[in-house]
Design an enzyme around this catalytic site. Structure first.
Site, short mmCIF file in Angstrom:
data_model
loop_
_atom_site.label_atom_id
_atom_site.label_comp_id
_atom_site.label_asym_id
_atom_site.label_seq_id
_atom_site.Cartn_x
_atom_site.Cartn_y
_atom_site.Cartn_z
N GLY A 24 89.11 40.96 30.15
CA GLY A 24 89.91 41.92 30.90
C GLY A 24 91.29 41.39 31.18
N GLY A 25 91.95 42.03 32.15
CA GLY A 25 93.33 41.71 32.45
C GLY A 25 93.54 40.29 32.91
N VAL A 29 84.94 36.38 30.23
CA VAL A 29 83.65 36.02 30.81
C VAL A 29 82.73 35.59 29.68
CG1 VAL A 29 81.73 36.76 32.25
CG2 VAL A 29 84.00 37.70 32.65
N LYS A 43 83.38 33.04 34.35
CA LYS A 43 84.64 33.77 34.24
C LYS A 43 85.80 32.78 34.29
CE LYS A 43 87.33 37.33 36.64
NZ LYS A 43 87.30 38.32 37.74
N ASP A 136 84.98 48.79 44.80
CA ASP A 136 85.01 49.28 43.41
C ASP A 136 83.60 49.56 42.90
OD1 ASP A 136 86.32 50.18 41.16
OD2 ASP A 136 86.47 48.20 40.23
#
Length: 518
Positions: A24-25, A29, A43, A136
């Protein structure tokens, strides 16, 4: 699960790496194994943003949050390293599909939805009791583990008394699951998690986005002014979902109230329908020999970070490194991931998602298995488009505009290679499956300023939705581009185009970028 690449390290801290779980950004992971045999979701923050104070501070907060939230409903922290690069955290690996993956096969039956609602509400109660707001909750961040669901991805979680949570003008969370008061600028308190819980169960019960699809402004407007979609849902469950998503935070039940109103008589893992979902989980290797036999880990250990740095120092005159990530405009690193099995996430920041809030995200597990689309587009593509370094852009607009399209070009990590990636930052229904995508790379034009038709070398074609549209997909130049010349053989400005392949003979550009070599 996705195979490790040459640029991936063989180990992080004490963990031997077995596979990729997501990206991701903020980072990647991995599935790791401790010397004692414990599997973990590891991660790792991206090296190119590790020195940014904001990114590192955010990562430190994530570690602190995961450490504080120890519960049967989350993936617990195993270890972390925050003193020097590479910065990483590891959580227990929790097998199981994400709720998002389960919903690809349609809505869940009422009894299963009610049990899931009760179990997730109990998990939220445990998180809130430790002074943390998740912020989230959504199908991407719920792992359906064999012994019950786990909440993952605490990348944007905060203590309940922290109100300055985001940059000015930015609301945390995901459109359709973010509470109306948060969209309007108020703090995200425990009641905002209850709203997200109700929206998540609406999606589970209907198989549809809780507030419809489309671009985020439209979805957010419906959250603030519209009604949640519970058409066809059992009346009792629909009423409880509506209560959870009440516009006023004070009108929503507490997680304990939700558990009481569900009045479940059987534990969720005892339901045959829940047990059947475990078949959706992709098997994960327990050790390096198994991972190697499965094609997830290379027969030889990947090149380590130290070796890559040494090589980069020798090759600095051969390749000008450049890394860009765009989403219409350059990405701020806040993107999300991540869902798949359990562990860290972000890398969901979307990209990345896992049961500890660290693992790999809906796409992590599934995205790994990257199988090619049946379309056979061929190794070459012709267009007049090209990247111009003077304007740091391409000369032509994309033929298809996808607002949530996000892409990356990385020529920094491994000298002589370009890692090219793409995903949807958010799946808001702009495009529908199948959506075959390929990357095309054009070497520098033979003559300076040549704007004529150029030949692009094309990668394999992949369905954007295979493994999750929000999960990063990567190809490597020149290895994944038949007949393509090495980067070091040609000097000048290179062009990269992302293509929506519509047939074996036609494609439309979705995005364009580029880089230069000396």
């Amino acid at each position: 699960m996705e195979a490790l690449r040459a640029q991936d390290p063989a180990a992080i801290g004490e963990f031997t790496l077995l596979a990729r779980l997501g990206a991701g950004g903020m980072g990647r992971v991995y599935l790791g194994r401790s010397p004692g045999g414990t599997r973990a979701a590891v991660k790792v923050i991206r090296e190119d943003i590790a020195d940014e104070p904001g990114a590192l501070a955010r990562f430190r907060r994530e570690v602190a949050t995961v450490r504080a939230v120890r519960s049967p409903f989350t993936a617990n922290l195993i270890g972390a390293s925050l003193d020097a690069p590479p910065y990483w955290l590891a959580t227990e690996y929790v097998p199981g599909p994400t709720l998002l993956r389960a919903l690809r096969d349609g809505p869940l039956p009422p009894e299963l939805c009610t049990g899931l609602l009760a179990a997730l509400a109990e998990g939220l109660a445990a998180v809130h009791a430790q002074g943390v707001v998740h912020r989230d909750l959504k199908p991407h961040n719920v792992i359906l583990a064999p012994n019950g669901p786990r909440l993952i991805d605490f990348g944007i979680a905060r203590a309940a008394d922290q109100t300055q949570l985001t940059r000015t003008g930015q609301a945390p969370g995901t459109p359709g699951y973010t509470a109306p008061e948060v969209l309007l600028g108020a703090e995200a308190g425990p009641a905002a998690d209850v709203f997200a819980l109700g929206a998540t169960l609406a999606a589970a019960a209907t198989g549809r986005p809780p507030y419809g699809g489309g671009e985020w402004p439209a979805v957010s407007y419906r959250v603030v002014h519209g009604e949640v979609d519970v058409a066809g849902v059992h009346p009792g469950l629909a009423a409880l979902i509506r209560a959870c998503v009440a516009r006023a935070p004070a009108d929503r039940p507490t997680p304990a109230d939700v558990v009481r109103r569900c009045a479940v008589s059987r534990a969720l893992p005892d339901l045959p329908a829940y047990q059947a979902l475990q078949a959706l989980a992709e098997p994960a290797p327990y050790d390096l020999p198994t991972a190697t036999a499965a094609g997830l880990a290379p027969a030889r250990p990947p090149r380590g970070r130290r070796a890559r740095i040494a090589t980069a120092a020798l090759a600095v005159t051969a390749v000008i490194a450049a890394t860009t990530v765009w989403l219409g405009t350059r990405d701020d690193g806040e993107a999300a991931r991540d869902d798949t099995t359990a562990g860290p996430t972000e890398a969901g920041d979307g990209q990345e998602t896992t049961a500890s809030g660290v693992q790999g995200g809906e796409g992590a597990d599934d995205d790994a298995a990257a199988t090619g689309d049946p379309l056979d587009f061929g190794p070459e593509f012709h267009t007049t488009d090209r990247w111009d370094p003077a304007i740091d852009s391409c000369r032509q607009p994309p033929e298809e505009r996808v607002e949530q399209w996000q892409w990356s070009v990385d020529t920094e990590t491994v000298p002589g290679e370009a890692e090219i990636g793409w995903r949807l930052k958010l799946d808001l229904g702009e495009v529908s499956a199948p959506y075959p995508v390929a990357a095309a790379v054009r070497p520098p034009a033979p003559e300076e300023g040549n704007a004529g038709i150029g030949t692009f070398h094309v990668s394999e074609v992949f369905d954007l939705f295979e493994g999750g549209a929000e999960e990063w997909r990567y190809v490597t130049y020149p290895d994944d581009f038949p007949g393509a010349p090495p980067l070091g053989d040609v000097s000048g400005d290179w062009t990269v185009v992302w293509l929506h392949v519509t047939s074996d003979e036609d494609a439309a550009s979705v995005a364009c970028d580029g880089f230069s070599t000396p």
